[in-house]
Motif scaffolding. Structure first.
Motif, PDB file in Angstrom:
ATOM      1  N   ALA A 127     136.089  85.524  -1.161  1.00  0.00           N
ATOM      2  CA  ALA A 127     136.605  86.765  -1.752  1.00  0.00           C
ATOM      3  C   ALA A 127     136.728  86.642  -3.274  1.00  0.00           C
ATOM      4  O   ALA A 127     136.600  87.630  -3.998  1.00  0.00           O
ATOM      5  CB  ALA A 127     137.956  87.117  -1.135  1.00  0.00           C
ATOM      6  N   SER A 128     136.951  85.431  -3.762  1.00  0.00           N
ATOM      7  CA  SER A 128     137.210  85.253  -5.201  1.00  0.00           C
ATOM      8  C   SER A 128     136.020  85.686  -6.062  1.00  0.00           C
ATOM      9  O   SER A 128     136.197  86.088  -7.204  1.00  0.00           O
ATOM     10  CB  SER A 128     137.571  83.795  -5.496  1.00  0.00           C
ATOM     11  OG  SER A 128     136.426  82.991  -5.354  1.00  0.00           O
ATOM     12  N   THR A 129     134.801  85.636  -5.506  1.00  0.00           N
ATOM     13  CA  THR A 129     133.606  85.927  -6.313  1.00  0.00           C
ATOM     14  C   THR A 129     133.558  87.386  -6.771  1.00  0.00           C
ATOM     15  O   THR A 129     132.866  87.702  -7.740  1.00  0.00           O
ATOM     16  CB  THR A 129     132.321  85.609  -5.520  1.00  0.00           C
ATOM     17  OG1 THR A 129     132.341  86.395  -4.319  1.00  0.00           O
ATOM     18  CG2 THR A 129     132.238  84.139  -5.165  1.00  0.00           C
ATOM     19  N   GLN A 130     134.263  88.293  -6.051  1.00  0.00           N
ATOM     20  CA  GLN A 130     134.197  89.718  -6.401  1.00  0.00           C
ATOM     21  C   GLN A 130     135.269  90.128  -7.410  1.00  0.00           C
ATOM     22  O   GLN A 130     135.302  91.273  -7.848  1.00  0.00           O
ATOM     23  CB  GLN A 130     134.398  90.569  -5.133  1.00  0.00           C
ATOM     24  CG  GLN A 130     133.403  90.252  -4.044  1.00  0.00           C
ATOM     25  CD  GLN A 130     133.775  90.932  -2.739  1.00  0.00           C
ATOM     26  OE1 GLN A 130     134.944  91.185  -2.463  1.00  0.00           O
ATOM     27  NE2 GLN A 130     132.764  91.251  -1.940  1.00  0.00           N
ATOM     28  N   ILE A 131     136.134  89.187  -7.734  1.00  0.00           N
ATOM     29  CA  ILE A 131     137.331  89.547  -8.511  1.00  0.00           C
ATOM     30  C   ILE A 131     137.177  89.130  -9.975  1.00  0.00           C
ATOM     31  O   ILE A 131     136.576  88.087 -10.268  1.00  0.00           O
ATOM     32  CB  ILE A 131     138.559  88.886  -7.840  1.00  0.00           C
ATOM     33  CG1 ILE A 131     138.803  89.609  -6.492  1.00  0.00           C
ATOM     34  CG2 ILE A 131     139.785  88.934  -8.712  1.00  0.00           C
ATOM     35  CD1 ILE A 131     139.715  88.879  -5.576  1.00  0.00           C
ATOM     36  N   LYS A 167     131.297  97.250  -7.612  1.00  0.00           N
ATOM     37  CA  LYS A 167     130.187  97.212  -6.642  1.00  0.00           C
ATOM     38  C   LYS A 167     130.696  96.836  -5.249  1.00  0.00           C
ATOM     39  O   LYS A 167     130.281  97.408  -4.245  1.00  0.00           O
ATOM     40  CB  LYS A 167     129.127  96.204  -7.097  1.00  0.00           C
ATOM     41  CG  LYS A 167     128.335  96.684  -8.294  1.00  0.00           C
ATOM     42  CD  LYS A 167     127.002  95.967  -8.399  1.00  0.00           C
ATOM     43  CE  LYS A 167     126.167  96.532  -9.524  1.00  0.00           C
ATOM     44  NZ  LYS A 167     126.062  95.589 -10.652  1.00  0.00           N
ATOM     45  N   ALA A 168     131.591  95.858  -5.206  1.00  0.00           N
ATOM     46  CA  ALA A 168     132.106  95.417  -3.897  1.00  0.00           C
ATOM     47  C   ALA A 168     132.820  96.569  -3.198  1.00  0.00           C
ATOM     48  O   ALA A 168     132.606  96.824  -2.013  1.00  0.00           O
ATOM     49  CB  ALA A 168     133.065  94.247  -4.079  1.00  0.00           C
ATOM     50  N   LEU A 169     133.650  97.304  -3.945  1.00  0.00           N
ATOM     51  CA  LEU A 169     134.387  98.416  -3.335  1.00  0.00           C
ATOM     52  C   LEU A 169     133.449  99.556  -2.979  1.00  0.00           C
ATOM     53  O   LEU A 169     133.613 100.196  -1.938  1.00  0.00           O
ATOM     54  CB  LEU A 169     135.498  98.900  -4.278  1.00  0.00           C
ATOM     55  CG  LEU A 169     136.718  97.987  -4.328  1.00  0.00           C
ATOM     56  CD1 LEU A 169     137.650  98.393  -5.455  1.00  0.00           C
ATOM     57  CD2 LEU A 169     137.465  97.990  -3.004  1.00  0.00           C
TER      58      LEU A 169
END
Ligand code: RET
Length: 275
Positions: free
Chosen positions: A43-47, A265-267
């Motif tokens: 999850a950390s990669t999207q933040i 992009k993730a959202l």
């Protein structure tokens, strides 16, 4: 040896379902925590880099808690003998909940650090608040640790230490409330509802540990043992694992609202899948 048998777990005979239930609870505890370390690293990669410490700290917390619960599970397996009709405390080993308190000494400061980072408070405030909250947390944990040694021999003494421990706990709750309130000025308005809900979420699941502490004042039989380990497991999963998921989602939204492309992009991809 007898002097070491402080927890109620070392004095009760258990039915097979009672024994198995606690084993399963501890197994769910360590299994879930270990597994979610992978989730948080991914999850950390999207933040946004600024908030990445939030899921990273969750991954560390997952491993620390997983190891501690695995240790409790092994201690549980070793501490009882099947005598044909029921499980009896083994003669040569001791089950202890004190390891949990040792683990909290590591995890609670990390859980607090995570929150303060997610809240985006000014750096100076973070440092000062963190120091104050950690001092309170250690005072709370170690006075509670002393008290739980008396849960079988002297419930009055246990409750007295529990009361003393509640004083730093109240300070901690106040500090968290204050931090959440102050962070409104540094948080996009769309996320203000999260701040409000987080406080009650925190209060409920941290409070559950305090309720679990008091179980021996109400009962010391097999059922009380199962109920307490159940309360610990629920509190563990919701105050570390689910709390980590919530904070990671919170900083993902915050990253997107603050213009971080990876989070936008993730959202958006998530909305595309569900909408
Ligand atoms: C004690 C002693 C009795 C009084 C109070 C307690 C509070 C414990 C808390 C524990 C939280 C633990 C967490 C662990 C995560 O890994 C010490 C049981 C108030 C709040 C969040």
């Amino acid at each position: 040896m007898e002097a070491l048998h402080q927890n109620i777990e070392n004095f009760a005979n258990l039915s097979h379902p009672q024994y198995q239930l606690v084993a399963v609870l501890l197994m769910i505890g360590y299994g879930a925590h270990f597994a979610f370390s992978v989730f948080f690293l991914a999850a950390s990669t999207q933040i946004a880099p600024r908030y990445r410490l939030v899921p990273w700290l969750s991954a560390v917390i997952m491993l620390a808690a997983g190891l501690s619960l695995l240790r409790e599970y092994i201690a549980w397996s070793d501490s009882f003998t099947w005598v044909g009709t029921q499980w009896m405390p083994a003669a040569d080993t001791v089950f202890s909940n004190a390891y949990r308190y040792a683990n909290w000494t590591i995890t609670i400061p990390l859980l607090l650090a995570q929150l303060l980072i997610a809240l985006n408070l000014p750096q100076r405030t973070i440092h000062k608040r963190f120091a104050a909250l950690v001092v309170a947390a250690i005072a709370m944990i170690w006075t509670g640790l002393i008290g739980q040694f008396f849960e079988h021999s002297n419930v009055g003494t246990m409750l007295l230490w529990g009361f003393i421990s509640t004083i730093p706990f109240v300070y901690l709750v106040w500090g968290v409330w204050k931090s959440l309130r102050e962070s409104r000025a540094h948080t996009p308005p769309q996320l203000h509802g999260w701040l409000h809900n987080l406080f009650f979420y925190f209060l409920f699941f941290w409070g559950l540990y305090a309720l679990a502490y008091m179980v021996p004042a109400v009962g010391t039989d097999g059922d009380a043992i199962v109920v307490r380990q159940f309360m610990y497991t629920v509190a563990d999963i919701f105050s570390k694992l689910v709390y980590g998921v919530i904070l990671s989602r919170f900083v993902l939204r915050r990253s997107a609202l603050e213009g971080y492309d990876g989070a936008v992009k993730a959202l958006a991809s998530w909305a595309g899948l569900t909408g």
